[in-house]
Scaffold this motif. Sequence first.
Motif, PDB file in Angstrom:
ATOM      1  N   ARG A 221      10.784 -15.903  25.217  1.00  0.00           N
ATOM      2  CA  ARG A 221      10.032 -16.626  26.239  1.00  0.00           C
ATOM      3  C   ARG A 221       9.879 -15.815  27.523  1.00  0.00           C
ATOM      4  N   LYS A 222      10.583 -14.686  27.602  1.00  0.00           N
ATOM      5  CA  LYS A 222      10.508 -13.846  28.796  1.00  0.00           C
ATOM      6  C   LYS A 222       9.495 -12.716  28.590  1.00  0.00           C
ATOM      7  N   THR A 223       8.998 -12.200  29.683  1.00  0.00           N
ATOM      8  CA  THR A 223       8.063 -11.075  29.611  1.00  0.00           C
ATOM      9  C   THR A 223       8.820  -9.802  29.228  1.00  0.00           C
ATOM     10  N   LEU A 224       8.065  -8.786  28.831  1.00  0.00           N
ATOM     11  CA  LEU A 224       8.689  -7.501  28.497  1.00  0.00           C
ATOM     12  C   LEU A 224       9.441  -6.939  29.696  1.00  0.00           C
ATOM     13  N   ARG A 225       8.925  -7.191  30.903  1.00  0.00           N
ATOM     14  CA  ARG A 225       9.572  -6.729  32.129  1.00  0.00           C
ATOM     15  C   ARG A 225      11.040  -7.150  32.163  1.00  0.00           C
ATOM     16  N   ASN A 226      11.294  -8.398  31.763  1.00  0.00           N
ATOM     17  CA  ASN A 226      12.654  -8.929  31.780  1.00  0.00           C
ATOM     18  C   ASN A 226      13.399  -8.698  30.474  1.00  0.00           C
ATOM     19  N   ALA A 227      12.698  -8.882  29.354  1.00  0.00           N
ATOM     20  CA  ALA A 227      13.363  -8.756  28.052  1.00  0.00           C
ATOM     21  C   ALA A 227      13.836  -7.323  27.790  1.00  0.00           C
ATOM     22  N   LEU A 228      13.038  -6.339  28.227  1.00  0.00           N
ATOM     23  CA  LEU A 228      13.377  -4.936  27.964  1.00  0.00           C
ATOM     24  C   LEU A 228      14.111  -4.264  29.121  1.00  0.00           C
ATOM     25  N   ILE A 231      16.839  -1.655  28.669  1.00  0.00           N
ATOM     26  CA  ILE A 231      16.561  -0.358  28.034  1.00  0.00           C
ATOM     27  C   ILE A 231      15.374   0.388  28.645  1.00  0.00           C
ATOM     28  N   MET A 232      14.494  -0.328  29.374  1.00  0.00           N
ATOM     29  CA  MET A 232      13.330   0.347  29.961  1.00  0.00           C
ATOM     30  C   MET A 232      12.801  -0.468  31.141  1.00  0.00           C
ATOM     31  N   THR A 236       8.194   2.421  33.798  1.00  0.00           N
ATOM     32  CA  THR A 236       8.039   3.264  32.599  1.00  0.00           C
ATOM     33  C   THR A 236       7.092   2.607  31.610  1.00  0.00           C
ATOM     34  N   LEU A 237       7.196   1.293  31.467  1.00  0.00           N
ATOM     35  CA  LEU A 237       6.266   0.571  30.590  1.00  0.00           C
ATOM     36  C   LEU A 237       4.828   0.781  31.060  1.00  0.00           C
ATOM     37  N   ALA A 239       3.648   3.267  32.784  1.00  0.00           N
ATOM     38  CA  ALA A 239       3.264   4.659  32.534  1.00  0.00           C
ATOM     39  C   ALA A 239       2.834   4.870  31.078  1.00  0.00           C
ATOM     40  N   LEU A 240       3.382   4.030  30.184  1.00  0.00           N
ATOM     41  CA  LEU A 240       3.013   4.103  28.761  1.00  0.00           C
ATOM     42  C   LEU A 240       1.750   3.303  28.457  1.00  0.00           C
ATOM     43  N   GLY A 241       1.226   2.625  29.477  1.00  0.00           N
ATOM     44  CA  GLY A 241       0.043   1.797  29.266  1.00  0.00           C
ATOM     45  C   GLY A 241       0.360   0.432  28.697  1.00  0.00           C
ATOM     46  N   VAL A 242       1.599  -0.017  28.874  1.00  0.00           N
ATOM     47  CA  VAL A 242       2.046  -1.305  28.342  1.00  0.00           C
ATOM     48  C   VAL A 242       2.114  -2.319  29.476  1.00  0.00           C
ATOM     49  N   ASP A 243       1.505  -3.478  29.292  1.00  0.00           N
ATOM     50  CA  ASP A 243       1.527  -4.550  30.287  1.00  0.00           C
ATOM     51  C   ASP A 243       2.895  -5.235  30.253  1.00  0.00           C
ATOM     52  N   ALA A 244       3.691  -5.006  31.284  1.00  0.00           N
ATOM     53  CA  ALA A 244       5.056  -5.537  31.323  1.00  0.00           C
ATOM     54  C   ALA A 244       5.093  -7.043  31.504  1.00  0.00           C
ATOM     55  N   ASP A 245       3.944  -7.654  31.818  1.00  0.00           N
ATOM     56  CA  ASP A 245       3.909  -9.097  32.017  1.00  0.00           C
ATOM     57  C   ASP A 245       3.593  -9.863  30.728  1.00  0.00           C
ATOM     58  N   LEU A 246       3.395  -9.142  29.636  1.00  0.00           N
ATOM     59  CA  LEU A 246       3.186  -9.796  28.342  1.00  0.00           C
ATOM     60  C   LEU A 246       4.522 -10.155  27.701  1.00  0.00           C
ATOM     61  N   ARG A 247       4.499 -11.169  26.856  1.00  0.00           N
ATOM     62  CA  ARG A 247       5.679 -11.505  26.056  1.00  0.00           C
ATOM     63  C   ARG A 247       5.633 -10.730  24.742  1.00  0.00           C
ATOM     64  N   ALA A 248       6.793 -10.626  24.098  1.00  0.00           N
ATOM     65  CA  ALA A 248       6.892  -9.853  22.846  1.00  0.00           C
ATOM     66  C   ALA A 248       5.944 -10.371  21.773  1.00  0.00           C
ATOM     67  N   GLU A 249       5.706 -11.669  21.752  1.00  0.00           N
ATOM     68  CA  GLU A 249       4.851 -12.250  20.714  1.00  0.00           C
ATOM     69  C   GLU A 249       3.399 -11.778  20.811  1.00  0.00           C
ATOM     70  N   LYS A 250       3.027 -11.181  21.952  1.00  0.00           N
ATOM     71  CA  LYS A 250       1.668 -10.676  22.149  1.00  0.00           C
ATOM     72  C   LYS A 250       1.557  -9.170  21.890  1.00  0.00           C
ATOM     73  N   ILE A 251       2.667  -8.554  21.487  1.00  0.00           N
ATOM     74  CA  ILE A 251       2.717  -7.106  21.318  1.00  0.00           C
ATOM     75  C   ILE A 251       2.721  -6.745  19.830  1.00  0.00           C
ATOM     76  N   ASP A 252       1.851  -5.828  19.433  1.00  0.00           N
ATOM     77  CA  ASP A 252       1.857  -5.419  18.022  1.00  0.00           C
ATOM     78  C   ASP A 252       2.822  -4.251  17.797  1.00  0.00           C
ATOM     79  N   GLY A 253       3.000  -3.919  16.543  1.00  0.00           N
ATOM     80  CA  GLY A 253       3.968  -2.897  16.173  1.00  0.00           C
ATOM     81  C   GLY A 253       3.676  -1.537  16.751  1.00  0.00           C
ATOM     82  N   ALA A 254       2.395  -1.218  16.960  1.00  0.00           N
ATOM     83  CA  ALA A 254       2.024   0.089  17.510  1.00  0.00           C
ATOM     84  C   ALA A 254       2.585   0.261  18.926  1.00  0.00           C
ATOM     85  N   ILE A 255       2.571  -0.816  19.705  1.00  0.00           N
ATOM     86  CA  ILE A 255       3.102  -0.738  21.071  1.00  0.00           C
ATOM     87  C   ILE A 255       4.625  -0.655  21.044  1.00  0.00           C
ATOM     88  N   PHE A 256       5.262  -1.420  20.154  1.00  0.00           N
ATOM     89  CA  PHE A 256       6.712  -1.290  20.019  1.00  0.00           C
ATOM     90  C   PHE A 256       7.089   0.135  19.623  1.00  0.00           C
TER      91      PHE A 256
END
Length: 267
Positions: A221-228, A231-232, A236-237, A239-256
């Motif tokens: 239920r937390k965003t990547l900013r908080n969940a990760l 570890i990151m 840094t997210l 810089a990788l082009g990853v939206d840190a305000d998204l939740r994990a359920e919105k992220i596909d395997g390529a981004i992981f």
Amino acid sequence: MSKPRRQKSPVTAKKQLGQHFLTDESIIRRIVQAIAPNPHAAFLEIGPGLGAITLPMLSECKRLTVIELDTRVIPLLRANAALIGTLEIIEADVLTVDFNALLGDKPWHVFGNLPYNISTPILFALCPVQSIVDMVFMLQKEVVERMDAQTGEPAYGRLSVMLQQYFDVAYLFDVPATAFSPPPKVTSAMVSLKRLPQPRWQVNDNQVFSAVVKQAFSMRRKTLRNALKPIMDAETLAALGVDADLRAEKIDGAIFAKIANALSVKS
């Protein structure tokens, strides 16, 4: 010529082993058809129980390997299998089996009615075993929905990502509680997993990838900013082009995979 008579079972299902014995003949036929027995291929069954799927499969394949923990059913399996073909029984807890050592390099097809209480660790143990070309399992319906779920769907999670890294996953059909004795309190379903020629996403370190996915979904239920955060960091997210305000359920395997690869280079 009369058909050999199978011995009837005095064995009752053990709750602590998560046992529910399949008894519906029409469902059994559908399952065997989904597994697609072939006398020229190697098949491994996990948890044969009383042999509801084992014996029809053995009739087609003539040779079969099974892993069974419950010593009460083994004499019955041996006796009934002797009338049909060659059954190799490995008496073991499936969670202790070294599948790479057991299966070696030749191609294997794996199937079974997995104990629902330990199905996820079994699946994770089987995923990286390269000699397994496909698997057909009966599992709790909710687990199959998670395995088959796509990015953004309610059931999408760690299991979806980790299995789809290695396999094409297909939901086959439901199995009602009435098909078992005793009937479970849940609906079951059949699922097919066919190994991809190459993993779906380029991952430098599988352990790091697994750790990232696990961490991300540990607080879904937390965003990547908080969940990760452990570890990151968000910078840094970004810089990788990853939206840190998204939740994990919105992220596909390529981004992981992108996140994991950045971590593995860093370490």
